[in-house]
Design an enzyme around this catalytic site. Structure first.
Site, PDB file in Angstrom:
ATOM      1  N   CYS A   1     -22.895  19.679   6.930  1.00  0.00           N
ATOM      2  CA  CYS A   1     -22.351  19.933   5.599  1.00  0.00           C
ATOM      3  C   CYS A   1     -21.330  21.060   5.679  1.00  0.00           C
ATOM      4  O   CYS A   1     -21.070  21.617   6.743  1.00  0.00           O
ATOM      5  CB  CYS A   1     -23.462  20.279   4.608  1.00  0.00           C
ATOM      6  SG  CYS A   1     -24.222  21.885   4.905  1.00  0.00           S
TER       7      CYS A   1
ATOM      8  N   CYS B   1     -22.197  24.317   7.409  1.00  0.00           N
ATOM      9  CA  CYS B   1     -22.063  24.326   8.869  1.00  0.00           C
ATOM     10  C   CYS B   1     -20.635  24.696   9.270  1.00  0.00           C
ATOM     11  O   CYS B   1     -20.416  25.509  10.176  1.00  0.00           O
ATOM     12  CB  CYS B   1     -22.428  22.960   9.448  1.00  0.00           C
ATOM     13  SG  CYS B   1     -24.116  22.429   9.103  1.00  0.00           S
TER      14      CYS B   1
ATOM     15  N   ASP C   1       7.656   4.600   0.086  1.00  0.00           N
ATOM     16  CA  ASP C   1       8.576   4.044   1.077  1.00  0.00           C
ATOM     17  C   ASP C   1       9.253   2.827   0.462  1.00  0.00           C
ATOM     18  O   ASP C   1       8.655   2.136  -0.374  1.00  0.00           O
ATOM     19  CB  ASP C   1       7.791   3.659   2.335  1.00  0.00           C
ATOM     20  CG  ASP C   1       8.653   2.931   3.344  1.00  0.00           C
ATOM     21  OD1 ASP C   1       9.720   3.449   3.703  1.00  0.00           O
ATOM     22  OD2 ASP C   1       8.260   1.820   3.753  1.00  0.00           O
TER      23      ASP C   1
ATOM     24  N   ASP D   1       4.119   1.653   4.664  1.00  0.00           N
ATOM     25  CA  ASP D   1       3.550   0.545   5.433  1.00  0.00           C
ATOM     26  C   ASP D   1       3.934   0.564   6.904  1.00  0.00           C
ATOM     27  O   ASP D   1       3.470  -0.280   7.675  1.00  0.00           O
ATOM     28  CB  ASP D   1       4.006  -0.791   4.829  1.00  0.00           C
ATOM     29  CG  ASP D   1       5.478  -1.079   5.128  1.00  0.00           C
ATOM     30  OD1 ASP D   1       6.294  -0.137   5.039  1.00  0.00           O
ATOM     31  OD2 ASP D   1       5.801  -2.235   5.452  1.00  0.00           O
TER      32      ASP D   1
ATOM     33  N   ASP E   1       6.082   5.866   8.678  1.00  0.00           N
ATOM     34  CA  ASP E   1       5.466   6.565   7.548  1.00  0.00           C
ATOM     35  C   ASP E   1       4.214   7.335   7.947  1.00  0.00           C
ATOM     36  O   ASP E   1       3.694   8.111   7.153  1.00  0.00           O
ATOM     37  CB  ASP E   1       5.088   5.563   6.448  1.00  0.00           C
ATOM     38  CG  ASP E   1       6.279   4.790   5.927  1.00  0.00           C
ATOM     39  OD1 ASP E   1       7.321   5.420   5.680  1.00  0.00           O
ATOM     40  OD2 ASP E   1       6.172   3.556   5.775  1.00  0.00           O
TER      41      ASP E   1
END
Length: 765
Positions: A29, A32, A441, A640, A644
């Site tokens: 968690c 930690c 994009d 895509d 990118d």
């Protein structure tokens, strides 16, 4: 984790300081992560440290003359965790195998715990009066706690030895005491009965808590398992070997690591370019979509620059290496993606933040409860105090707290999947609703990403009937990247005819003979070179198409232009709708592309986007993201392509269009299945609704503790003699869990379909 990331100098770090990234194991968690940061920040020679819980990576800026990676490892081990400091591929393999082994182990333990928890709950609810019920429940709960849930106890003990705590502490403390108390009551019921008290058992509370928390951890591990796949695929774009042209003209194969600047490299058709450089001889069309995002390959000849990772099409050429290894454009993308993925998320999970205070507070309250009762409780004060202490720990059990986020997230992610949105983790689902700037994009995101014929204009109907078959037959044999779009457009409408003496003219087009007549198909440059006449009507039409960012292919014989074909990347109506919706939601939209200014402006005007950035390389897109973040904006990025991936990794929220590259998809936190941009709108609305549900869940999770803990401690006993029974405390704990789950299910049934379906949008009222 690539080697460069683990031993590189960052631009803004002095030469004496090394930037390193190391996989870390044993975290459960945010407490930690905070423990490791706190420990390493105190180590001499460490300038800066950041721990990413999601990617399980420690990023450290340190002075290697003062502290070594092995020294960092020793410090981390001393507080109960471990650091993987092996170099290069060994680190990747070790971290990957550790992660897979941990996931498989947790899956086995979670499944076993859930299977055993079902009869445990059934007995506690309906069959408590049957013979040996307590012994059967004891037998069922024991493997849940000490096999399935053993890691909670191990971690809690390690943290206790170093004076720290986490959710593991509260889970182990509450379930352990409930289990021990129940075991005592099973073995010695007369201890309570002789004092006119009933010997209740809470085996089901202990077992169910472990089972449900394990289920949440399992879902978290599954999300983490894919964090490094984008880097692996990016690294996979680098060829392992290259063909080097020696000084005597001999061509020899070498490992890519042996290439130095100045070496002459040979690239054959279909091969990836291994390093950055400049073409010295030959020419070819090169697919540079990973750099620019544009689907049309570009012509490269002597003097042109070429980049590592791009794909050669049909020609053969030689180039001189200029940048190699991590200095290449691809190498910089790999490095920056790794750094972005390993950096600390801007938003920490609320539950883990609260846990750092909640855990020690509850433990302290339970001890104080016992002490106060023992001192001031009168007859049977210790027994009543012990009972109240157990009740506090049972009612404060983090079951509802542990379920608050995972249940809402599971429903939200499931709802997203119904709307073709794959969401990587809870953090991205939570943060998406806060986005106030989004970068889109152009090619493949706002547009379809596939060149297609928008119009074909002929000089006359007679010219079309006479030579349409020749056009398609000639383009079938062309190497030009747009030829395929022309052939697809006319498919089924024409028949093949014989074309002889076909010659591809690099960078210009193709020519051939049909029935003794010379034909050309290609660019305006080709038409001008051959001094071929073009009618005013066709010339004006072609100019208009080029002004609208279309690419024009001219078809002619040796005397005059017979037709022109305009090829473009279509903008779907859904993109226009999505931009309008995003703007109405108060989100500023940017269009970012590697394409030219004219094409970018044309697309922006047709979609209603006001902010345009054209001619952008991958690093430019990432820089724009950082610039906006520096102004305090929450930035989303939708794309895509491989080009990118750097910006996607840098953005606060990254969204990949599902028809794009695997690398963009693996880098992004969300993936849209298909290219419907309205799904981005749905994702933002879904995020906002889910965040509201999480906050409501946390309210219900804590309201029971705020009211229940004082009651469990006996705060009303001096007033009216009321003392909360541990059984009622267990029921209250269960009720808090039921309220959380029920509220999360409201999210599932109250949200509408996607925007694109013209139904009420997710999160709409």
């Amino acid at each position: 984790m690539n080697k460069e990331n683990r031993t590189t100098h960052k631009d803004n770090i002095p030469d004496s300081i090394i930037f390193g990234q190391f996989p870390v194991t044993g975290m459960s968690c945010a407490s930690c992560a905070a423990n490791i940061e706190k420990k390493l920040s105190r180590v001499e020679g460490v300038e800066k440290v950041s721990v990413n819980l999601a990617s399980e990576v420690v990023s450290v800026e340190y002075d290697p003359s003062v502290i070594t990676p092995s020294g960092l490892k020793e410090n981390v081990i001393s507080i109960g965790y471990d650091l993987i400091t092996d170099e290069g591929e060994k680190a990747e393999e070790k971290a990957g195998s550790n992660q897979l082994a941990r996931y498989r182990s947790m899956r086995r333990r979670a499944v076993a715990a859930l299977i055993l928890a079902v009869p445990l709950v059934m007995i506690s609810m309906f069959f408590m009066n049957m013979p040996y019920s307590k012994w059967i429940m004891w037998a069922l709960s024991t493997p849940i706690l000490f096999w399935s849930g053993r890691q909670f106890f191990i971690n809690a003990w390690r943290q206790l030895k170093h004076g720290t705590s986490s959710m593991d502490t509260l889970v182990s403390l509450s379930t352990g005491i409930a289990y021990a108390f129940s075991a005592f009551n099973t073995l010695f019921p007369q201890f309570w009965e002789s004092r006119s008290l009933h010997a209740h058992v809470y085996f089901e509370a202990a077992g169910v808590v472990i089972a449900l928390v394990l289920l949440g951890k399992l879902l978290e591990e599954r999300a983490k398992a894919r964090t490094s796949s984008a880097l692996k695929k990016l690294i996979g774009l680098q060829p392992r070997t290259v063909f080097r042209v020696m000084s005597d003209g001999e061509v020899r194969e070498f490992l890519i690591s042996a290439v130095k600047p100045g070496h002459e490299i040979l690239v054959r058709p279909g091969e990836r370019i291994p390093v950055d450089g400049k073409v010295t001889s030959g020419n070819s069309y090169i697919d540079e979509s990973m750099i620019t995002g544009e689907p049309v390959p570009v012509f490269r000849e002597a003097g042109s620059n070429v980049f590592a990772g791009t794909v050669n099409q049909k020609g053969t050429f030689q180039f001189v290496a200029e940048k190699v290894g991590s200095d290449t454009l691809l190498g910089s993308i790999i490095r920056l993606v790794a750094e972005a993925q390993g950096s600390k998320a801007p938003v920490q999970k609320l539950v883990d933040k609260v846990a750092s205070v909640f855990v020690p507070a509850v433990a302290a309250i339970s001890v104080i409860t016992l002490a106060v009762w023992w001192v001031a409780g009168g007859e049977n004060s210790f027994i009543q105090g012990l009972l109240s202490m157990i009740t506090v720990l049972v009612i404060a059990c983090p079951c509802a707290l542990g379920l608050a986020t995972p249940t809402a997230v599971m429903v939200g992610i499931g709802k997203g999947a119904e709307n073709n949105i794959l969401i990587r983790d809870a953090e991205s689902l939570e943060l998406a609703g806060k986005v106030n700037v989004i970068l889109l994009d152009k090619t493949g995101t706002v547009t379809e990403g596939v060149p297609s014929v928008s119009k074909a204009v002929w000089k006359s109907e007679a010219a079309r009937l006479e030579s349409e078959n020749v056009l398609v037959s000639l383009e079938t044999m062309s190497e030009h990247p747009l030829a395929g779009a022309v052939v697809r457009h006319f498919e089924g409408k024409t028949r093949m005819v014989a074309v002889e003496d076909v010659e591809n003219l690099p960078g210009r087009g193709v020519t051939g003979l049909s029935e003794g007549r010379r034909y050309y198909a290609g660019s305006r440059r080709l038409i001008d070179e051959k001094s071929i006449a073009i009618s005013n009507e066709l010339a004006v039409g072609a100019d208009d198409c080029e002004a609208d960012a279309m690419t024009v292919v001219f078809f002619s014989d040796s005397r005059e232009v017979l037709a022109f074909i305009a090829v473009s990347d279509r903008i779907p109506e859904s993109s226009v709708t999505a931009v309008k919706e995003l703007t109405n939601m108060g989100i500023e939209v940017f269009l970012v592309t590697g394409d030219n200014e004219i094409s970018a402006r044309s697309v922006a005007e047709r979609t209603g986007i006001e902010n345009v950035r054209a001619g952008m390389l991958p690093a430019d897109k990432a820089s724009l993201v950082e610039e906006l973040q520096g102004k305090g904006r929450i930035v989303g990025m939708a794309g895509d392509g491989i080009n990118d991936s750097q910006a996607l990794a840098t953005a606060d929220i990254s969204i990949a269009m599902g028809k794009g590259s695997d690398i963009a998809i693996d880098t992004a936190k969300m993936t849209i299945l298909g290219n419907d941009l309205t799904a981005v709108v749905t994702a933002v609305r879904l995020s906002r609704r889910t965040v509201r549900t999480i906050r409501q869940n946390l309210f219900w999770a804590f309201i029971y503790n705020i009211i229940g803990i004082p009651l469990a401690a006996g705060v009303l006993y001096p007033v009216n003699g009321f003392l909360l029974n541990p059984m009622i405390a267990g029921a209250a704990m269960a009720l808090s869990s039921v309220s959380v789950v029920t509220n999360s299910l409201r999210l599932k049934y109250s949200t509408g379909k996607s925007v694109g379906s013209r139904q009420p949008a997710v999160g709409s009222q």
